[in-house]
Scaffold this motif. Sequence first.
Motif, short mmCIF file in Angstrom:
data_model
loop_
_atom_site.label_atom_id
_atom_site.label_comp_id
_atom_site.label_asym_id
_atom_site.label_seq_id
_atom_site.Cartn_x
_atom_site.Cartn_y
_atom_site.Cartn_z
N UNK A 1 30.88 26.72 21.05
CA UNK A 1 31.49 25.46 21.49
C UNK A 1 30.57 24.28 21.21
N UNK A 2 29.26 24.54 21.20
CA UNK A 2 28.27 23.49 20.96
C UNK A 2 27.95 23.32 19.47
N UNK A 3 28.62 24.08 18.61
CA UNK A 3 28.44 23.91 17.18
C UNK A 3 27.47 24.86 16.52
N UNK A 4 27.00 25.87 17.24
CA UNK A 4 26.11 26.87 16.65
C UNK A 4 26.92 27.99 16.02
N UNK A 5 26.51 28.44 14.84
CA UNK A 5 27.00 29.71 14.33
C UNK A 5 26.35 30.82 15.16
N UNK A 6 27.08 31.86 15.45
CA UNK A 6 26.55 32.98 16.22
C UNK A 6 26.59 34.23 15.36
N UNK A 7 25.44 34.92 15.26
CA UNK A 7 25.34 36.13 14.44
C UNK A 7 25.11 37.34 15.33
N UNK A 8 25.76 38.45 15.00
CA UNK A 8 25.56 39.69 15.75
C UNK A 8 26.00 40.86 14.89
N UNK A 9 25.50 42.04 15.24
CA UNK A 9 25.93 43.25 14.56
C UNK A 9 27.26 43.71 15.15
#
Length: 254
Positions: free
Chosen positions: A127-135
């Motif tokens: 929501x704050x504009x960060x890309x989120x990465x996860x497996x």
Amino acid sequence: MKKLLRDILRSSFLQRAVGVLAAEYLRLVWKTNRFSREPQNIYDLVEPSMPAILVFWHGQHFMTPFIKTKPEYRAKVLISRHRDGEFNALAVERLGIGTIRGSGDHGSAFHRKGGVGAFKEMVRALDEGYNVALTADVPKRARVAGLGVIMLARESGRPIMPFAMATSRFIRLKNWDRTTINLPFGRGTLVGIKEIHVPPDADAATMERLRQDVEDTLNEANRIAYAMVGRPEAGGAAAHQQPRQVARQEAHHG
């Protein structure tokens, strides 16, 4: 003696030293491999959809911090609260990536391992504009995508972008996720196939269909990535379905 060794391994000094060494080693790998992209204009294609949920297979993710090629590509990555996660967290932070501490779906241990808090933090970061990465894997079940990433996309309204990164020179361990340690002085590639969108009203059947789509897309991206660097994955996705005991390392040289 065991207590002393345990205290040393858990010391903040050693964890920070290992984190720094890991980050600088990955930077060396990135700088000494000639990386290509498939498609070539992948950044132009995905930039309008950011922020997004970037997903990879566990054990195939060490080079993923370098997807962040521009300062405006702000990113955070989900890292386990386990003490081994401390090394990873320190390494990715040194490479300019933020961290969210917690775990994926561990059944009854989900609350204890920080899963609920981490999920909320990932939604907030998107929501704050960060890309989120996860497996994407279900814990200890390599190449089986879990529903967690589908739930995250449904809650946040952001697209899922499955990616694969591979290098022509690597060491592959015979553990549960067949961890791949990338080596310097070779060729590398970044592969993305498509975005996957989850409707906000997705029911259980729709979520299962999209979960399978994420799994199939990740497998295809990895197949293409390794083929592009001349190292087709032995046995394909099926070779990763059953957990394995740690065995001797296989070194591949290009």
